[in-house]
Design a protein around this motif. Structure first.
Motif, PDB file in Angstrom:
ATOM      1  N   ILE A   1       5.010  -8.004   2.010  1.00 36.50           N
ATOM      2  CA  ILE A   1       5.112  -7.539   3.383  1.00 36.50           C
ATOM      3  C   ILE A   1       6.446  -6.858   3.595  1.00 36.50           C
ATOM      4  O   ILE A   1       7.492  -7.355   3.172  1.00 36.50           O
TER       5      ILE A   1
ATOM      6  N   ILE B   1       5.877 -13.699  11.353  1.00 39.65           N
ATOM      7  CA  ILE B   1       5.555 -13.911   9.943  1.00 39.65           C
ATOM      8  C   ILE B   1       6.001 -15.296   9.493  1.00 39.65           C
ATOM      9  O   ILE B   1       5.289 -15.983   8.747  1.00 39.65           O
TER      10      ILE B   1
ATOM     11  N   ARG C   1       3.020 -17.982   8.341  1.00 39.29           N
ATOM     12  CA  ARG C   1       3.179 -17.606   6.943  1.00 39.29           C
ATOM     13  C   ARG C   1       1.927 -17.846   6.117  1.00 39.29           C
ATOM     14  O   ARG C   1       1.707 -17.165   5.109  1.00 39.29           O
TER      15      ARG C   1
ATOM     16  N   PHE D   1      -0.275 -14.969   4.990  1.00 40.83           N
ATOM     17  CA  PHE D   1       0.184 -14.035   3.973  1.00 40.83           C
ATOM     18  C   PHE D   1       0.163 -14.601   2.559  1.00 40.83           C
ATOM     19  O   PHE D   1       0.641 -13.970   1.629  1.00 40.83           O
TER      20      PHE D   1
ATOM     21  N   VAL E   1       8.721 -10.974   1.317  1.00 38.39           N
ATOM     22  CA  VAL E   1       9.016 -10.142   2.476  1.00 38.39           C
ATOM     23  C   VAL E   1      10.203  -9.247   2.171  1.00 38.39           C
ATOM     24  O   VAL E   1      11.248  -9.714   1.696  1.00 38.39           O
TER      25      VAL E   1
ATOM     26  N   ALA F   1       5.066  -4.569   8.763  1.00 39.94           N
ATOM     27  CA  ALA F   1       5.201  -5.147  10.101  1.00 39.94           C
ATOM     28  C   ALA F   1       6.185  -4.328  10.917  1.00 39.94           C
ATOM     29  O   ALA F   1       7.275  -3.994  10.446  1.00 39.94           O
TER      30      ALA F   1
END
Length: 301
Positions: free
Chosen positions: A152, A169, A173, A176, A182, A266
């Motif tokens: 991400i 996020i 979590r 994901f 991330v 995002a």
């Protein structure tokens, strides 16, 4: 986690269902998933001619044709979803149901287009963006990420919107995967190549010296990533940092997402709440126009 998935029978909405069905880690915690189909109302003339019962029977039949296959897909993945249909305008209906049900996330597919002369998302997606502030995951095209652990990217500009994206996020979590990665991205201006013309025929000169530029860029970057990084690491997420340089942040972010093949980008965006106005900030709009990665749009009231 409460997830709302609007479905209309298209390959794009099926992509949204398939994405949720692929969330192995999330499914282990049994999220509350609701499928929503919106049927268009018939005209008053048709309603009078056909009668209320016949119209409702037809709408129920049409919605079942769409909802039942989606429910079966989720059931095979281990999810028992709720399903319902409503009558109305799809965009505003999705926003209303999301608010009524206190959804944590709307997941929907959108054909979208690239280029500023065309619509960035389908009309229904645009209407949803304009009608509510619920976080929205837009899957561009008809193919969605299938692996459990995702990569991400979060585009940061130092504002509260990027922090809101990181907070979402961190809180959600499981969506994901078991081991997501991330990447925090921030674009600093290219001050090194900024020059001013010389006076009276003199040579152009730099506005800042290289050491000054580096110090300014480093300070801006560290300030932008500090809070999001803290939030994400506290949630046990692996965090990378990327400093990009350029004077058009949207282009730089889109290029990095494409080059790095990130699964989701995002974006925190203020947007506006009216269909006649811009529904995304200028950087978000530029990114949406330049890349086809799924976009997680975090809106603030």
């Amino acid at each position: 986690m409460r997830i709302l998935i609007p479905v209309d029978g298209s390959s794009f909405s099926k992509s949204a269902v398939n994405f949720v069905a692929s969330r192995t880690t999330l499914i282990q915690h049994q999220p509350d998933v609701e499928l929503l189909n919106v049927q268009y109302p018939v005209s008053a003339r048709v309603g009078r001619a056909a009668g209320k019962d016949l119209v409702e029977s037809y709408q129920l039949s049409e919605s079942n044709k769409i909802l039942k296959p989606c429910m079966a897909t989720l059931k095979r993945a281990g999810l028992i979803a709720r399903a319902k249909y409503v009558v109305g305008s799809p965009g505003s209906a999705v926003g209303r149901i999301a608010a009524e049900d206190a959804a944590d996330l709307i997941v929907m597919g959108s054909h979208g287009h690239t280029g500023f002369r065309s619509v960035l998302f389908g009309s229904v997606t645009q209407a949803v963006l304009a009608s509510c502030n619920t976080p929205l995951l837009v899957l561009r095209g008809d193919v969605a990420p299938k692996k459990d652990s995702l990569r991400i990217g979060i585009a940061l500009d130092g504002s509260k919107y990027g922090v809101a994206a990181a907070r979402f996020i961190a809180k959600q979590r499981d969506l994901f995967g078991v081991a997501p990665v991330v990447t925090l991205m921030h674009v600093v201006p290219d001050l090194l190549n900024l020059v001013v013309p010389g006076y009276f025929g003199g040579k152009p000169r730099r506005v800042r010296e290289p050491e000054q530029v580096e110090a300014m860029q480093r300070a801006a970057f560290e300030q932008a990533v500090a809070i999001p990084k803290k939030l994400l690491e506290a949630a046990g997420l692996q965090v990378n940092e990327v400093r990009l340089t350029g004077n058009n942040p949207g282009d730089e972010i889109a290029a990095y997402v494409k080059k790095s093949k990130l699964d989701i980008l995002a974006l925190g965006s203020h947007g506006r709440g009216a269909l006649r106005s811009v529904t995304l900030g200028s950087v978000s709009t530029r990114v949406a126009a330049k890349c086809q990665a799924p976009l997680l749009l975090i809106r603030l009231a």
